[in-house]
Design an enzyme around this catalytic site. Structure first.
Site, short mmCIF file in Angstrom:
data_model
loop_
_atom_site.label_atom_id
_atom_site.label_comp_id
_atom_site.label_asym_id
_atom_site.label_seq_id
_atom_site.Cartn_x
_atom_site.Cartn_y
_atom_site.Cartn_z
NE ARG A 152 -3.66 -2.46 2.88
CZ ARG A 152 -3.31 -3.41 3.48
NH1 ARG A 152 -2.13 -3.63 3.95
NH2 ARG A 152 -4.18 -4.36 3.51
NE ARG A 245 -3.18 -3.55 -1.31
CZ ARG A 245 -2.66 -4.23 -0.76
NH1 ARG A 245 -1.28 -4.41 -0.38
NH2 ARG A 245 -3.58 -4.97 0.23
CG HIS A 268 -5.71 -9.05 1.33
ND1 HIS A 268 -5.91 -9.65 -0.06
CD2 HIS A 268 -5.65 -7.62 1.21
CE1 HIS A 268 -5.93 -8.51 -0.91
NE2 HIS A 268 -5.67 -7.25 -0.05
CE1 TYR A 277 -6.66 -7.67 -6.76
CE2 TYR A 277 -6.57 -8.54 -5.03
CZ TYR A 277 -6.60 -7.59 -5.27
OH TYR A 277 -6.19 -6.33 -4.85
#
Length: 294
Positions: A152, A245, A268, A277
């Site tokens: 991030r 990301r 996560h 994803y």
């Protein structure tokens, strides 16, 4: 020191501001991210400035009236964030016995269209990587780190030199809630980072990335770099750090990486966050479909 968990909004009465600050402090003690607390503070300051009914007289109807006024021309995700903020605050008030009844309703939540993460396809990825070769050594290191680590923007900004091991190509980052994890980055990134650090006096406690004034490069500065790079690469859409990301995750998945490994690399807390994803069609999947279906 930036006391982001304290409201000094003078349009709010002292009693309400005291309660608001007590709530914001509770979020800080729960290790909520600075960006989260700042957003919650802004939303609640607006609510308290515009809805001046005493807390012990506040009803669901009052809150809904304000929410409906606020929601004009707002996107469903924005409305959902505001409602989540209000619900969190009023739950705190109930727990601390500042209120006796709940004044927000779950049924008020708007329907949010499900969307997939925005990522770069192979052609866009190649164009951005090529355009990045013309950047300064610092900015090229920044782009390569985001692409190959999946970090991030706040995690990259907060890194110090001592947090990075160039030989092992790993970095110790502090994620959401103050959780520490180790991420990896590419050999190309390690080489460019080494070149960049070679231009500076090396103090292990110094920020990994610095601005032209010798201070830590903050999130806004990182976003400026990615935005300008997107323009240079001729992208139709803006290039945000989060796009890099998402591209990291889709590239890892397309190359056969385990979903659990990707989840750990990205920090996560819920594996279901990473599983989204898996629903993105990769270039190979699209090619296989075209070969079969025409």
């Amino acid at each position: 020191m930036n006391k982001y968990w304290i409201s000094n909004n003078q349009s709010i009465s002292q009693n309400r501001r005291t309660l608001l600050n007590e709530y914001l402090l509770s979020l800080k003690l729960e290790n909520k991210a600075e960006a989260t607390i700042t957003k919650y503070r802004s939303i609640l300051e607006q609510f308290f400035s515009e809805c001046t009914i005493p807390l012990d007289e506040l009803t669901s109807s009052d809150v809904l009236t304000w929410l409906n006024m606020f929601s004009e021309d707002k996107k469903p995700r924005t409305i959902d964030l505001v409602l989540s903020t209000l619900s969190s605050f009023f739950s705190f008030c109930l727990a601390e016995e500042y209120m006796d009844t709940r004044v927000t309703k779950q049924r008020w939540r708007p329907k949010i269209p499900e969307s997939l993460p925005k990522y770069l396809n192979e052609q866009e990825y190649a164009r951005v990587k090529r355009a990045a070769e013309r950047l300064s050594v610092r900015n090229r290191a920044l782009i390569l780190f985001l692409f190959s680590s999946g970090c991030r923007v706040s995690e990259l900004s907060n890194l110090n030199i001592q947090d990075v091991d160039l030989k092992k190509r790993t970095a110790e980052v502090k994620g959401k809630g103050g959780k520490i994890r180790h991420v990896h980055f590419s050999e190309e990134c390690a080489i460019v980072l080494q070149d960049y650090l070679g231009t500076r006096d090396i103090d292990p406690t110094a920020p990994l990335l610095m601005n032209k004034f010798g201070n830590r490069l903050l999130g806004g500065g990182i976003r400026n770099v990615t935005n300008k790079l997107g323009v240079e690469a001729g992208l139709k859409q803006s290039l945000h750090p989060h796009s890099l990301r998402h591209t990291f995750a889709t590239n890892m998945l397309a190359r056969g990486a385990d979903i659990q490994f990707i989840s750990e690399e990205m920090g996560h807390s819920d594996l279901n966050t990473t599983r989204i994803y898996a629903r993105i069609p990769t270039e190979d999947m699209i090619l296989q479909y075209q070969n079969i279906m025409g």
